[in-house]
Scaffold this active site. Structure first.
Site, PDB file in Angstrom:
ATOM      1  N   SER A  71      -9.881  -0.154   7.344  1.00  0.00           N
ATOM      2  CA  SER A  71      -9.329  -0.130   5.986  1.00  0.00           C
ATOM      3  C   SER A  71      -8.671  -1.406   5.482  1.00  0.00           C
ATOM      4  O   SER A  71      -8.339  -1.490   4.297  1.00  0.00           O
ATOM      5  CB  SER A  71      -8.332   1.013   5.858  1.00  0.00           C
ATOM      6  OG  SER A  71      -9.022   2.207   5.690  1.00  0.00           O
TER       7      SER A  71
ATOM      8  N   SER B  98      -9.741   2.022   3.044  1.00  0.00           N
ATOM      9  CA  SER B  98      -8.891   2.757   2.146  1.00  0.00           C
ATOM     10  C   SER B  98      -7.898   1.878   1.393  1.00  0.00           C
ATOM     11  O   SER B  98      -7.325   2.317   0.402  1.00  0.00           O
ATOM     12  CB  SER B  98      -8.105   3.819   2.918  1.00  0.00           C
ATOM     13  OG  SER B  98      -7.243   3.201   3.861  1.00  0.00           O
TER      14      SER B  98
ATOM     15  N   LYS C  77       0.835  -1.205   0.000  1.00  0.00           N
ATOM     16  CA  LYS C  77       0.000   0.000   0.000  1.00  0.00           C
ATOM     17  C   LYS C  77       0.872   1.257   0.000  1.00  0.00           C
ATOM     18  O   LYS C  77       1.940   1.274   0.624  1.00  0.00           O
ATOM     19  CB  LYS C  77      -0.892  -0.023   1.252  1.00  0.00           C
ATOM     20  CG  LYS C  77      -1.952   1.071   1.304  1.00  0.00           C
ATOM     21  CD  LYS C  77      -2.801   0.967   2.579  1.00  0.00           C
ATOM     22  CE  LYS C  77      -3.907   2.005   2.616  1.00  0.00           C
ATOM     23  NZ  LYS C  77      -4.707   1.947   3.858  1.00  0.00           N
TER      24      LYS C  77
END
Ligand code: GLN
Length: 490
Positions: free
Chosen positions: A177, A153, A78
């Site tokens: 997330s 997210s 990420k």
């Protein structure tokens, strides 16, 4: 060997046995990612040195050295995590060209274990969002239905893993997330106990809530990855000194006699029918395996969403103050820099560098922390947070694991909720209390909506009891009606 469908464990075994080289594995996943990424927008950049790094793993094996417990496994990371030499933008224009000179501890530990980083994964800007639609680099599409969001997210991580553009991914979870996108994309996502995994080198959103964790295809892969990234780190004083158990080896689906708690306050209806059905099926499956189902009560959970958004926005407003265009990151253009007032410099730079949602949070957070309001908001939220945690600890006296939905509905359509922040925030109704209480939580795929979208089950354990949680996840995975189902892009 079908590399696309192989688990991390299978890849490691094959690489160590030299039946496939780390180079071949990496090249395979990179090719897939490059081919399919234009459809999904899950990767934001690729590591051009990935294949040569894989070759180094092969060379280590050829020399008879131990290549590590995750030798030759391609991972996507990420954008929140610093990767030495690779852009780390946190989904924001303000960090668009930022190349960190060091690795986050999570990344360093993965590399040491033999993982090959193939690229960086898209996300909501500064991890603020539940749909990946706040990313400066464009939204991510859900591989099960390209009209739907992948969740957020960590939307890029979830989509990349579901479409098997890599063998494993890392996400971060401040209020859901990891778990929410894992549920929306039909993969396994684990948020560890706060303090289990080092936050060093992870772009800070809300420091008292942030944790990184695996987003992978199986519970065993999650256990193995978690083992590698967990443990004390002198660079993060909030990491625990506790020894890291060997979760992957202790994994057991024998859950006979375990007590599974259902939160009374979560069972008041309002769930999408397919989510309700998935929860009911999971409860039935666990009963059949000999678990005992008990009811627990956490009345303060009603306040989880407002308390979370207050704490998260406050901490974010403080953490994001560092993006000023002076030291690094985006700087607005000025005709004559020496003649610019400092306030204009900051204002223009931050005004152009941050997106709308991030600005909203900074304003809310700054307000909550301002003198005269601090006690009424941030302090009060801290007190309620403590009460939520106490009620969880009380509940865990009567059960080993708490089972709940991850979200009220399966993945929603792209664009459906962007103009309504409150509806978007309410997405986090079942996930935020876990972060507020510092507990470990995970999502395991267990259902499918009538429209063919995945639905996960959330499991929560008490602090540092990841093993129990992983075991129940392992048992559910085995009994899952959607076991082996993958999106058609595979
Ligand atoms: N959706 C939540 C938020 O927008 C959670 C995000 C997260 O866990 N990083 O803050």
């Amino acid at each position: 060997m079908n590399l696309t469908r192989a688990t991390i464990t299978e890849i490691v075994e094959a690489v160590k046995a030299k039946s496939v080289s780390a180079k071949e594995v990496t090249a395979h996943f990179l090719k897939r990612a490059e081919e399919l990424n234009p459809k999904l927008n899950a990767f934001t950049s690729f590591n051009v040195n990935a294949v040569s790094q894989a070759e180094e793993i092969d060379a280590r094996i050829a020399r008879g050295e131990d290549p590590g417990p995750m030798a030759g496994v391609p991972f996507g990371i990420k954008e929140m995590l610093c990767t030495k030499g690779l852009v780390t933008n946190a989904g924001s224009k303000i960090l668009q060209n930022f190349i960190p000179p060091y690795d986050a501890t999570v990344v360093a530990r993965l590399k040491k274990a033999g993982v090959v980083i193939t690229g960086k994964l898209n996300q909501d800007e500064f991890a603020m969002g539940s749909s990946n639609e706040t990313s400066y680099f464009g939204g991510v599409k859900n591989p099960w239905n390209l009209d739907c969001v992948p969740g957020g997210s960590s939307g890029g991580s979830a989509a990349a893993q579901a479409a098997r553009l890599c063998a494993g991914t890392i996400g971060t979870d401040t209020g859901g997330s990891i778990r929410q996108p894992a549920s929306f994309c039909g993969i396994v996502g684990v948020k560890p106990t706060y303090g289990r995994v080092s936050r060093y080198g992870i772009v800070a959103y809300a420091s008292s809530l942030d944790q990184a964790g695996p987003m992978v295809s199986t519970v065993k892969d999650a256990a193995l990855t978690l083992e590698v990234i967990s443990g004390h780190d002198e660079k993060d004083s909030t990491t625990s000194q506790r020894k890291v158990p060997r979760w992957s080896q202790e994994l057991s689906s024998n859950i006979k006699g375990m007590k599974i708690g259902l939160i009374k306050e979560y069972m008041q209806g309002g769930l999408h029918a397919d989510v309700q059905k998935t929860v009911d099926n999971a409860v039935d499956a666990l009963k059949k395996m000999g678990a005992e189902i008990v009811e627990v009560s956490i009345p303060m959970t009603e306040y989880a969403v407002p308390v979370y958004y207050l704490v998260a926005a406050s901490e974010a407003s403080s953490n994001l103050a560092r993006y000023d265009g002076v030291k690094y990151g985006y700087r607005a253009e000025f005709q004559n820099l020496s003649a610019v007032e400092l306030e204009d410099f900051y204002g223009k730079t931050r005004g152009q560098g941050f997106g709308k949602e991030v600005k909203r949070r900074i304003m809310l957070g700054t307000y909550c922390l301002s003198s005269g309001y601090y006690d009424a908001y941030y302090n009060k939220a801290g007190q309620v947070r403590r009460m939520i945690m106490n009620q969880y600890l009380e509940a865990f006296k009567n059960c080993d694991i708490i089972l709940s939905p991850v979200t009220t509905s399966p993945a929603f359509k792209i664009g459906e909720r962007v103009s309504d922040p409150l509806t978007m925030y309410l997405n986090d109704i079942f996930t935020t209390s876990t972060n507020l209480a510092g507990l470990p939580g995970m999502s395991v795929p267990f259902g499918m909506s009538s429209e063919g979208l995945p639905i996960g089950i959330q499991l929560t354990a008490t602090h540092f009891e990841e093993q129990d949680m992983l075991n129940v996840g392992f048992a559910l995975e085995d009994a899952s009606p959607v076991k082996g189902k993958v999106p058609h892009v595979i």
